[in-house]
Design an enzyme around this catalytic site. Structure first.
Site, short mmCIF file in Angstrom:
data_model
loop_
_atom_site.label_atom_id
_atom_site.label_comp_id
_atom_site.label_asym_id
_atom_site.label_seq_id
_atom_site.Cartn_x
_atom_site.Cartn_y
_atom_site.Cartn_z
N ASP A 180 1.89 -18.81 26.76
CA ASP A 180 1.96 -20.25 26.95
C ASP A 180 2.17 -20.50 28.45
OD1 ASP A 180 2.32 -22.99 26.37
OD2 ASP A 180 4.48 -22.72 26.31
N GLU B 74 10.16 -37.22 31.75
CA GLU B 74 10.78 -38.54 31.75
C GLU B 74 12.07 -38.53 32.57
OE1 GLU B 74 9.99 -41.05 28.14
OE2 GLU B 74 8.83 -41.11 29.97
N LYS C 104 -1.45 -40.25 23.79
CA LYS C 104 -1.20 -39.69 25.14
C LYS C 104 -0.65 -40.74 26.10
CE LYS C 104 -4.62 -35.95 24.97
NZ LYS C 104 -5.13 -36.14 23.62
N THR D 287 0.37 -35.20 36.22
CA THR D 287 0.17 -36.60 36.65
C THR D 287 0.42 -37.58 35.52
OG1 THR D 287 -2.18 -36.36 36.16
CG2 THR D 287 -1.51 -35.99 38.42
N GLY E 251 -1.44 -26.49 26.30
CA GLY E 251 -1.86 -27.83 25.88
C GLY E 251 -2.10 -28.74 27.07
N ASN F 58 5.71 -25.33 19.45
CA ASN F 58 4.24 -25.32 19.34
C ASN F 58 3.66 -23.92 19.51
OD1 ASN F 58 5.03 -25.27 22.05
ND2 ASN F 58 3.14 -26.20 22.74
N ASP F 59 4.49 -22.95 19.89
CA ASP F 59 4.00 -21.56 20.05
C ASP F 59 4.30 -20.69 18.84
OD1 ASP F 59 3.22 -22.10 22.75
OD2 ASP F 59 5.30 -21.90 23.35
#
Length: 1135
Positions: A467, A590, A637, A686, A766, A876-877
């Site tokens: 990852d 965030e 997204k 970004t 991802g 997620n892995d």
């Protein structure tokens, strides 16, 4: 050119294909062709591509285009006749129906249904729901013994020994004593059953501890204490701070004034950040706790499902006029196994036991079997064939006299030691020893071995799938860049932003200007834009304010003694101490943005469900009312917030998200795409920030439509998304932010070490293509000079065909491919893509979903047959880690889910180098030597038995009986043989310095049919010498043959261990001396086997010494010559 090719997808997208075919035939014009679809069953046109070579040129495509129009005509002839189709189709339908019916009967599961749950009234539940008990045990008291025995005897080796041992109960087949067969088998089974029983008992204790936890249940008569396992659907449960939530609940009330609380979800989704949960407003407003029983209300909840990130339901209060309906979403839920982090919460139970999200998401991972174990299993089968062949030869030489089949079976039993039962025991104990060594290694502290059965896999890896975020990078975000279109601010110019923010004048002007611009129609605003162009200062103000408001971050203040959590919700004029504040959010990006706004002067000091407070550089507090929140999802997204400024009553819709999602939402501009590309090339993540001012009427209209959509039961998500999208039009682009994710320590040298070891590294992430490519370069996964082939986006078979051709012409270049293109290529050209990608020095797959990551791991296993390793740090892995042959989890910022699911857990990526080069390499080499030596130990005694039977007219009589056989496999040779797990051919430092040594292991030369054959020849030579020597040298009594041959056998085994060892350890010497001592001491008690008077004579000593010398010396000489003439690679480095 490829767009002109009428290619069609394979049958999976049936509806789309049907539409395309209709268009195709309508385009073909009138005539006979137009009626074909209704009259003929068409085969898939795209299958024609299978007949083309992949290296076909573009001209080939163009010239061949006409074939697509003739294809349907050519294939109508292949249509089945009506009768044939009826018979075949009918038979197939009948079989399928029967099979489905049988499966449904055998695996009938209770259907999961939506439910209506009345508050505090479990008795009103229409259906019976499962108990709220956690059960992680594999077996119960009745299934334990049968279950464990099945797990053992499904292996060929153990089943073979069971049959052999059971045969000893038949008098005609009995050879020696029962215990010589049952003792080793009993020992193996006892160890296994004990280990399983201990594990099972621990699981039982853990389950009991969790199920016995006490919770306060609210009843009409007040609070009562209930066990976790006794909680039912409909119960009102009170959960205190830092207490585990026992079942899935809807959040009704909290002690916090804001009507919300934080929960920790690291045990559920692996994320360490706290999540904000919101109580149902109708029940939160009730004056007292007891009022929950004075109202008539129910919760409608969807059927239990896997997705932990979504929930649809409604709350209805019937006794008010009119009835109150409130929509429920994921933010109103408290899932089981999460922890309350603030305040006390009260919830109504909606799912229990097996129906909770956490239990439904718990999958039993596959049992991983190492390649070494599979190879040894093959060798065991080869030995079995040899055993049968040897027995048949003996019976043949005997002349098939008498009941020959009984003799055959007796020979099978006599030679049964060819397949050693101690093989599994030694290897299992060896694996446990390797695991202990890994965990005790001070160079890789914190490493945990969770799967003790596959340490040798670490020494055979060819592909490493890793990852990016949190694995190669630290998942520590640092704000690096703010771009406003005409001006860009970097790390060295942030003080300019502070200067702009300290000057409050432009901000007020910009707000006024912004209002005027937004109230006019967009076209007019655009045309007048050059005239009223905002100053840089006002644009900085707006951008920073948007970043400070558009997020889901909450400032958390550590509560001081006796104050509770009230500091957070104090009045606006209270002095918030900056040192006592931490930020909590679902994403580190965030937090980085909010920390940056604090650093430039605009500080988020307080937040609850309805409002946010910012402190300006001058110390003034600005309060904003939060009207709506739109959280980030992987589909959209982007995330948004609608706020009202309390001082001016202006309503603004702020939104931020990925450039792919935002580029179509913001007003036309000529810089966004280019600057996103520039930042991505620098390795920055970004985010595009935009806003839209709303009038009161616009907002009220939106709110009514939004509330209506949220209450719908069917297609709620689609309806809500459609309403939100109505706002996302012609938004004003404010700025572009760039956040850097720092590389982990020593990532570059570790990747270089792995590459030099012959391991091909694939990065599966991802993240977007530009960022992934940049991290691949900065981490030196792809060297600066290396060419990179970026696989163009493909959507159909023709494009994939052309792009694969273009890629095939490149040589020695890294491949970068997106998840969507990968999906298309895997659908049509799986084999070709795998073949081409495996030749690349490095592969980067971006925009990969968790299922795609797992699919790539399986693809490599299937197409290459090589061993794969997956490395990851987040939830997620997990699927990739479980799909790979060997999974390594890193304990990181994203929590412990990956490290708990993995076979090996490390604290830093750089530890993987030592784990593979040192521990993986030595584990494989040691196990290979140990396995072959244990086989040699069985082969040598079987050879002696064969020689003995041959000399004595092929009689099926055992050579050694009773304790001699048990002692030979245990106390006489066990310790020295097992001490091979301490052997090492090179020092750890050398293995790290020369990773090329690792490359040899992937060829599997340490354990192969060639090395096995060498050991077989050694065993035959030594067994023959020992037996013939003893027969030649004995004088009077047969008992002397036993004494001489057996003693020489023990000495030979001890000397062979010494011959095999490459680096001596003091424990090896102790094991040799101890074993010899045990044998010498036991001679005094072996009167029934040996003549004690003969053993003490010089004759016995010289005869044993002579035989041992003849059996071992030639091998020592051969080994010395081989070392001199053809030394192994590691000796060249150590000399």
């Amino acid at each position: 050119m490829a767009d002109q090719i009428p290619l069609y997808p394979v049958r999976s997208a049936a509806a789309a294909a049907h539409r395309k075919r209709a268009a195709y035939y309508s385009a073909a014009g009138p005539g006979s062709g137009a009626e074909w679809p209704s009259r003929y069953q068409l085969e898939d046109e795209s299958a024609h591509l299978d007949e083309m070579p992949l290296m076909m040129s573009e001209e080939g495509f163009e010239n061949d285009e006409s074939d697509y129009h003739t294809l349907p005509r050519a294939r109508t002839a292949r249509r089945r006749s009506g009768l044939e189709r009826f018979v075949c189709g009918g038979w197939k339908l009948l079989c399928t129906s029967c099979c489905d019916w049988l499966v449904n009967i055998c695996q009938r599961k209770r259907e999961l249904k939506a439910r209506t749950v009345w508050l505090g009234c479990p008795e009103k539940c229409e259906e019976k729901h499962p108990r709220n008990s956690i059960k992680n045990q594999k077996y119960n008291i009745f299934t334990f013994i049968p279950g464990v025995l099945y797990e053992q005897f499904k292996f060929f080796l153990n089943l073979y020994f069971l049959v052999v041992s059971c045969s000893q109960f038949v008098p005609a087949l009995k050879i020696g004593y029962l215990y010589t067969y049952w003792a080793p088998l009993g020992f193996v089974l006892a160890v296994t059953i004990m280990r399983e029983a201990i594990d099972e008992f621990r699981r039982f204790q853990r389950d009991k501890e969790v199920n016995s936890q006490l919770y306060s249940k609210l009843t009409v008569r007040g609070k009562v204490q209930v066990k976790s396992s006794d909680i039912q659907v409909g119960d009102l449960i009170i959960v205190e701070k830092n207490q585990r939530i026992p079942s899935d609940m809807v959040f009704l009330r909290t002690s916090e004034k804001a009507g919300s609380c934080f929960i920790r979800t690291d045990q559920l989704d692996g994320e360490t950040d706290w999540k904000l949960k919101v109580a149902v407003s109708c029940t939160q407003r009730l004056p007292a706790l007891g009022d929950l029983f004075s109202i008539s209300a129910y919760v409608y909840a969807q059927k239990p499902q896997l997705d932990i990130h979504s929930f649809e339901g409604t709350f209805t209060r019937e006794d008010s006029d009119p009835p109150i309906h409130e929509s429920l979403s994921i933010e109103n839920t408290l899932w089981a196994n999460t922890i309350v982090a603030s305040g006390t919460v009260i919830g109504v139970v909606i799912y229990t036991g097996k129906e909770t999200r956490s239990v439904m998401n718990t999958s039993n991972p596959k049992n991983k079997v190492g390649l070494l174990d599979l190879e040894l299993n093959q060798l065991t089968k080869a030995l079995f064939v040899a055993l049968v062949a040897l027995s048949v030869v003996m019976v043949t030489l005997q002349g098939f006299v008498g009941p020959w089949y009984r003799s055959l079976f007796r020979f099978l039993l006599l030679f049964s030691y060819i397949i050693p039962i101690s093989l599994r025991v030694n290897l299992d104990m060896g694996k446990a020893a390797y695991g202990w060594m890994i965990m005790k290694d001070e160079s890789i502290p914190g490493t945990v071995v969770r799967t003790s059965t596959i340490p040798e896999e670490l020494g055979r890896l060819v592909y490493l799938l890793t990852d990016k975020t949190g694995t190669l990078t630290q998942n520590e975000m640092v704000f690096k860049r703010l771009h406003l279109g005409t001006v860009s601010y970097g790390a060295d110019t942030m003080d300019e932003i502070q200067g702009h923010l300290r000057n409050p004048c432009p901000q007020m002007q910009s707000q006024a200007g912004g209002n005027n611009a937004s109230s006019t129609p967009p076209r007019k605003a655009q045309s007048s834009a050059p005239k009223v162009r905002k100053s840089v200062s006002s644009r900085v103000h707006e951008a920073v304010k948007a970043i400070a408001l558009c997020h889901n971050v909450s400032p958390v203040y550590e509560s001081r003694a006796g104050v509770g959590g009230e500091a957070e919700y104090a009045e606006a004029d209270q002095d918030f101490s900056d040192g006592n504040r931490t930020y909590q959010a679902a994403s580190p990006d965030e937090v980085a943005l909010v920390q940056w706004t604090e650093s430039v002067g605009l500080t988020l000091v307080s937040r609850d469900l309805g409002s946010m407070q910012l402190r300006t550089p001058s110390g003034q507090i600005q309060t904003y009312c939060i009207l709506q929140m739109f959280p980030f999802t992987s589909e959209s997204k982007r995330m948004g917030v609608i706020v009202r400024d309390e001082s001016t009553a202006e309503i603004t819709f702020y939104m931020k998200g990925a450039d792919v999602a935002m580029s179509s939402i913001v007003q036309y501009n000529d810089w966004l795409e280019e600057e996103c590309g520039n930042m991505a090339r620098e390795g920055l993540r970004t985010l595009v920030v935009a806003k839209r001012a709303l009038t009161e009427e616009q907002y009220q209209d939106f709110e009514s439509r939004y509330s209506q959509a949220k209450l719908s039961i069917h297609d709620r998500a689609l309806k809500v998304a459609a309403v939100v999208e109505s706002l996302e039009r012609q938004m004003e682009l404010l700025c572009l932010t760039g956040v850097e994710d720092r590389l982990q320590a020593d990532v570059r040298p570790t990747l270089e070490l792995l590459r030099n070891a012959g391991i091909k590294i694939w990065m599966l992430t991802g993240d977007k293509l530009e960022t992934a490519t940049c991290i691949a370069k900065s981490s030196h996964l792809v060297s600066r000079t290396q060419d990179i082939h970026i696989f163009r986006p493909v959507t159909n078979r023709g494009e994939a065909h052309l792009e694969l051709n273009a890629f095939r012409r490149k040589h020695d270049c890294a491949l970068v491919i997106s998840g969507d293109s990968l999906e298309v290529c895997l659908k049509y050209y799986e084999h070709e893509l795998a073949e081409l990608a495996c030749q690349c020095p490095a592969v980067v797959c971006c925009r990969c979903s968790p299922t795609q990551k797992a699919r790539i791991a399986k693809l490599l296993q299937h197409h290459t047959g090589k061993r794969t390793c997956a490395v990851g740090d987040g939830g997620n892995d997990v699927s990739m880690i479980q799909a790979a042959d060997c999974g390594i989890g890193i304990e990181g910022k994203e929590g412990r889910q990956a490290s708990l699911a993995a076979d090996f857990s490390v604290t830093q990526f750089r530890h993987i180098g030592r784990l593979l080069m040192v521990h993986g390499r030595s584990s494989y080499k040691r196990s290979a030597a140990l396995g072959q030596f244990v086989m040699h130990r069985g082969l040598i005694i079987s050879t002696m038995q064969a020689v003995f039977s041959s000399v004595f007219y092929f009689a099926s009589v055992p050579l050694y009986q009773g304790f001699l056989m048990v002692g030979y496999a245990t106390i006489y040779t066990m310790f020295p043989v097992f001490s091979l797990v301490l052997d090492q051919d090179v020092k750890p430092e050398t293995a790290m310095l020369y990773p090329e040594l690792y490359k040899d292991l992937t060829k599997g030369r340490s354990l192969s049919f060639k090395t096995f054959l060498v050991w077989v020849l050694i065993s035959i030579y030594q067994g023959g010498i020992l037996m013939y020597g003893a027969l030649l040298l004995f004088e009077s009594e047969f008992v002397h043959v036993l004494a001489i041959s057996f003693t020489a056998l023990i000495l030979t085994e001890l000397l062979m261990v010494a011959l095999t060892i490459r680096t001596w350890h003091w424990l090896m010497a102790v094991a040799e001396v101890l074993s010899l001592g045990c044998y010498v001491a036991s001679l005094a008690f072996l009167n029934e086997y040996f003549d004690v008077a003969f053993i003490t004579t010089v004759t016995f000593v010289w005869k044993v010494s002579a035989i041992t010398m003849v059996s071992c010396l030639p091998l020592y000489v051969l080994k010395y010559l081989k070392r001199k003439l053809s030394p192994p690679s590691y000796t060249k480095l150590t000399s």
